[in-house]
Design an enzyme around this catalytic site. Structure first.
Site, PDB file in Angstrom:
ATOM      1  CG  ASN A   1      -2.051   0.978   1.115  1.00 24.39           C
ATOM      2  OD1 ASN A   1      -1.838   2.147   0.837  1.00 24.39           O
ATOM      3  ND2 ASN A   1      -3.266   0.510   1.333  1.00 24.39           N
ATOM      4  CE1 TYR A   2       5.056   2.251  -3.781  1.00 24.51           C
ATOM      5  CE2 TYR A   2       3.355   0.627  -4.224  1.00 24.51           C
ATOM      6  CZ  TYR A   2       4.675   1.023  -4.264  1.00 24.51           C
ATOM      7  OH  TYR A   2       5.616   0.179  -4.790  1.00 24.51           O
TER       8      TYR A   2
ATOM      9  CG  HIS B   1      -9.553  -4.045  -0.597  1.00 26.72           C
ATOM     10  ND1 HIS B   1      -9.068  -4.594   0.576  1.00 26.72           N
ATOM     11  CD2 HIS B   1      -8.748  -2.997  -0.879  1.00 26.72           C
ATOM     12  CE1 HIS B   1      -8.006  -3.905   0.979  1.00 26.72           C
ATOM     13  NE2 HIS B   1      -7.790  -2.938   0.110  1.00 26.72           N
TER      14      HIS B   1
ATOM     15  CE  LYS C   1      -6.496  -6.082  -2.411  1.00 28.93           C
ATOM     16  NZ  LYS C   1      -5.485  -5.482  -3.303  1.00 28.93           N
TER      17      LYS C   1
END
Length: 259
Positions: free
Chosen positions: A111-112, A144, A148
């Site tokens: 995760n950014y 999510h 995904k």
């Protein structure tokens, strides 16, 4: 900077906009089928297209089934790689070898989002506090969008690692009960796929008297895209300036100075 995009789905398009907003140039949009992209049917074709594009590096948001082959094909180019695809982390030892041999450099993160990466540290600290009290049990839940590909999410797996670093009583992560009660030493992680949810991750501490809940909710995927571009800038600049080394793997902990 000149960026090649591997994968031009929703995240790829968001990365494109984030990169252009930051003043960068997208020199290649490669995808097996997405409209507006160069059709690339194999990892070898991707590497050849990247080489011809003159890119300074690659940002990958593809699919768990494709990402390892992409990395192995791109690593010999010696370019910086930023990988946002998850679901491949069992292959990290082989990726490290390929990156080292190709004198590439790879930045990866489940995760950014800056907030999520701070949440990992919060989760670890909270687990360390709470585990001193035997009446509290711990579990994780993530939600999510239904498209995904991987389950549980890479973010949930990183959260589980953070919880277990803080709480030595939890020895094993499980994702399904299969009709068997969860053992004291097991950390249960629940996954839900629903509609268009960008991402919700919750950490629960429950006792007979009360429940403590910590939650990170993403409002959109834009934060992930901006974070990936920031990671690309950090990696390319660090390699050029000598503060980072070729042949290494880096994460958000390195970027944020938390390692």
């Amino acid at each position: 900077m000149k960026i090649a995009l591997s994968g031009y789905g929703k995240m790829g398009r968001m990365v494109e906009h984030a990169a252009q907003d930051a003043g960068h140039q997208i020199v290649l949009k490669a995808d097996p089928a997405a409209p507006g992209a160069v059709t690339i049917g194999s990892a070898a074709a991707l590497a050849e297209a990247v080489k011809k594009s003159g890119a300074d590096g690659v940002i990958d948001f593809t699919h768990p089934d494709a990402v390892l082959n992409n990395i192995y094909a791109l690593a010999p180019l010696g370019l910086p790689l930023v990988v946002g695809t998850t679901g491949w982390y069992d292959g990290i030892p082989d990726v490290q070898k390929a990156v080292r041999e190709g004198r590439s450099s790879l930045f990866y993160s489940p995760n950014y989002s800056i907030g999520v990466n701070l949440f990992y540290r919060i989760a670890e600290y909270a687990s360390r506090l709470v585990c001193a009290y035997d009446e509290y049990d711990t579990a994780l839940a993530e939600t999510h969008h239904r498209r995904k590909a991987d389950s549980p999410s890479g973010t949930a797996l990183e959260l589980a690692k953070a919880v277990m670093r803080g709480n030595p009583h939890k020895k094993e992560v499980i994702f399904e009960t299969r009709g068997i009660p969860v053992k004291d030493e097991q950390l249960f992680v629940s996954s839900l796929r629903l509609g268009s949810v960008p991402g919700i991750h919750s950490l629960f501490f429950d006792s007979p008297a009360d429940t403590i809940e910590l939650t990170h909710t993403a409002r959109s995927r834009e934060g992930f895209a901006r974070g990936a571009v920031r990671a690309f800038e950090w990696l390319v600049s660090g390699l050029a300036g000598g503060s980072l080394k070729r042949g290494e793997l880096y994460t958000m902990d390195d970027l944020l100075g938390l390692s």
